[in-house]
Enzyme design. Structure first.
Site, PDB file in Angstrom:
ATOM      1  N   ARG A  58     -13.058  14.139   6.885  1.00 24.22           N
ATOM      2  CA  ARG A  58     -11.705  14.679   7.124  1.00 24.22           C
ATOM      3  C   ARG A  58     -11.249  15.524   5.945  1.00 24.22           C
ATOM      4  NH1 ARG A  58      -8.446   9.660   7.482  1.00 24.22           N
ATOM      5  NH2 ARG A  58      -6.685  11.065   7.697  1.00 24.22           N
TER       6      ARG A  58
ATOM      7  N   HIS B  75       0.849  -1.181   0.000  1.00 23.56           N
ATOM      8  CA  HIS B  75       0.000   0.000   0.000  1.00 23.56           C
ATOM      9  C   HIS B  75       0.882   1.227   0.000  1.00 23.56           C
ATOM     10  CE1 HIS B  75      -3.688   2.262   0.818  1.00 23.56           C
ATOM     11  NE2 HIS B  75      -2.893   3.079   1.486  1.00 23.56           N
TER      12      HIS B  75
ATOM     13  N   LYS C 208      -8.412  -0.681   6.165  1.00 21.46           N
ATOM     14  CA  LYS C 208      -8.665  -1.250   4.833  1.00 21.46           C
ATOM     15  C   LYS C 208      -7.719  -2.426   4.557  1.00 21.46           C
ATOM     16  CE  LYS C 208      -8.416   2.963   3.365  1.00 21.46           C
ATOM     17  NZ  LYS C 208      -8.482   4.328   2.918  1.00 21.46           N
TER      18      LYS C 208
ATOM     19  N   SER D 230      -7.078   4.718   9.229  1.00 19.35           N
ATOM     20  CA  SER D 230      -7.771   4.688   7.935  1.00 19.35           C
ATOM     21  C   SER D 230      -7.112   3.656   7.009  1.00 19.35           C
ATOM     22  CB  SER D 230      -7.702   6.099   7.321  1.00 19.35           C
ATOM     23  OG  SER D 230      -7.992   6.089   5.957  1.00 19.35           O
TER      24      SER D 230
ATOM     25  N   ASP E  18     -14.512   3.989   7.490  1.00 22.71           N
ATOM     26  CA  ASP E  18     -13.418   4.831   7.001  1.00 22.71           C
ATOM     27  C   ASP E  18     -13.909   5.727   5.868  1.00 22.71           C
ATOM     28  OD1 ASP E  18     -10.650   5.737   6.581  1.00 22.71           O
ATOM     29  OD2 ASP E  18     -10.913   4.708   4.671  1.00 22.71           O
TER      30      ASP E  18
HETATM   31  N1  URA Z   1      -4.881   7.202   2.471  1.00 22.32           N
HETATM   32  C1  URA Z   1      -5.899   6.664   3.175  1.00 22.32           C
HETATM   33  O1  URA Z   1      -6.467   5.643   2.799  1.00 22.32           O
HETATM   34  N2  URA Z   1      -6.279   7.278   4.314  1.00 22.32           N
HETATM   35  C2  URA Z   1      -5.694   8.398   4.784  1.00 22.32           C
HETATM   36  O2  URA Z   1      -6.078   8.878   5.820  1.00 22.32           O
HETATM   37  C3  URA Z   1      -4.637   8.957   4.024  1.00 22.32           C
HETATM   38  C4  URA Z   1      -4.246   8.327   2.867  1.00 22.32           C
END
Ligand code: URA
Length: 434
Positions: A168, A82, A187, A183, A161
């Site tokens: 946010r 990621h 995932k 966050s 999220d």
């Molecule tokens: N990518 C994400 O999935 N969440 C964040 O808070 C910042 C970058």
């Protein structure tokens, strides 16, 4: 339990209980807590932060707020990567085939681009016919047969999220370590892989602008993943300049193919090979050096490129586009950005360059916008390069000629020149393991 009391407790620097965290996560998903109260809590967290326990509970609650993917139907070690988001970041298109060619199982769910950063799903969809939505059984079967599949994130992965991130985004509460860490990791945990390598970007094109903050974020995410029983590594990499030379969807796929053909730009290959070697270390336990040598060999002997070709074929794209990238449709206009001065490029603001490519059509300003797959920028000069007056700095690709002037202004405002040679910055700052 009252949301008011939870906001007040966090506002005054208190530590929330497990029940209080689960209460507001559930309320975010079922709509029982209004946006203004959730936003107030996010701002309180931004200023007061969270303890390690609070972050772990928040991450787990968000991961469990929707579908969780069980990858046990896949034989072998599943490994994911990621990136925290960047400009010209086509690493998944290079790293995933390399890792699959060397025995890792990459069952990956990726996102679309938003704002100045690109997304792997948009890049893959620039290959006409490529399906980024597959039935679960087809996804598992493809990974079992080929070692690789990259699809879009399921609509119901970590819905808490999705809700909190959207708030946010509009309440200036993105750049918070507890909120970013929970966050991203919610995932990743929901997506199910046994091993996870995080590419934590640092610099002008990243959410975290300093190495210190990026390191703190990386350590937090590695801690969360390790506590949840996953094998974790985070690599902190430079996002002060765009990665590679291409920015824009099909342009980036073409650059990924070039890299897998052994003809890529040095910085891109270096970051990709490092990420791939780290992923393979989680898969096979061999040393970094041994895996790095295998990674280079998989590019030299063409096996990594064959994996990309195979994935394209399995997912409905035409694999001949990988053999011959001239088949990708081209934008109507190619415009050269010419330097009006001589010197050395001292700094490139990656975020501004990302925005210039969005203006040309490569990204979307709003979620519902469509992207122009052939639009984008090819950088002819990068930080540290010597430039003569009259040299081409970049080539813009677009189907909308009227956007060129605005994009050029934005692009040029991203560059800083120096009279003398400029010292190279590191590409890879640090690796953190669980
Ligand atoms: N990518 C994400 O999935 N969440 C964040 O808070 C910042 C970058």
């Amino acid at each position: 339990m009252r949301m008011y009391d939870i906001i007040q407790k966090k506002r005054d620097g208190g530590e929330l209980s497990d029940e209080e965290i689960k209460f507001f996560v559930n309320g975010a998903v079922d709509g029982s807590i209004p946006d203004y109260q959730l936003s107030a809590l996010l701002m309180a967290v931004y200023f007061r932060e969270m303890s390690e326990r609070e972050i772990s509970v928040l991450t787990q609650a968000m991961a469990e707020s929707g579908d969780t993917v069980n990858l046990s139907a896949i034989d072998g070690f599943t490994v994911d990567k990621h990136s925290t988001g960047g400009v010209g970041d086509k690493t998944t298109l290079i790293v995933a085939p390399i890792v699959a060619a060397l025995g890792g199982k990459v069952a990956k769910m990726s996102g679309r681009g938003l704002g100045h950063t690109g997304g792997t799903v948009d890049k893959l969809e620039s290959i006409i016919g490529f399906k980024t939505e597959l039935a679960r059984e087809d996804f598992f079967r493809q990974v079992n047969e080929t070692g690789i599949s990259v699809i879009g994130q399921s609509g119901n992965l970590a819905p808490a999220d999705k809700k909190l991130y959207a708030l946010r985004d509009v309440t200036a509460t993105v750049e918070s370590i507890p909120l970013i860490a929970s966050s991203i990791m919610s995932k990743k945990l929901a997506a199910g892989s046994q091993g996870i390598v995080l590419d934590v970007k640092t610099g002008s094109g990243a959410f975290m602008k300093t190495v210190e903050k990026s390191k703190a974020l990386a350590e937090e995410m590695v801690r969360i993943g390790t506590a949840a029983g996953r094998k974790m590594t985070a690599v902190i990499t430079n996002m002060d300049i765009p990665l590679g030379r291409a920015i824009g969807n099909s342009l980036e796929v073409i650059e990924a193919v070039e890299t897998l053909n052994g003809r890529g730009c040095g910085d891109l290959a270096e970051v990709c090979f490092c990420l791939a070697a780290n992923m393979l270390m989680l898969v096979n336990g061999k040393s970094y050096e041994d895996n790095f040598a295998d990674v280079k060999a998989s590019v030299a002997d063409g096996s990594a490129l064959s994996k990309l070709r195979q994935m394209v074929e399995y997912q409905g794209g035409n694999p001949e586009w990988i053999d011959n990238t001239e088949l990708f449709p081209k934008a109507k206009y190619e415009y050269k950005v010419i330097s009006s001065r001589s010197g050395y490029i001292n700094r490139m603001d990656a975020e501004k360059i990302g925005i210039a490519s969005v203006i040309l059509g490569a990204g979307r300003e709003k979620k519902e916008d469509s992207v122009d797959f052939s639009a984008g920028i090819i950088l002819e000069k990068k930080t540290c390069d010597k430039v003569e007056k009259g040299d081409t700095l970049a080539v813009f690709h677009t189907n909308d000629e009227s956007k060129i002037e605005e994009a050029e202004k934005r692009f040029l405002s991203a560059l800083e020149f120096a009279e003398n040679e400029v010292e190279k910055q590191p590409l890879i700052y640090e690796t953190i393991t669980g």
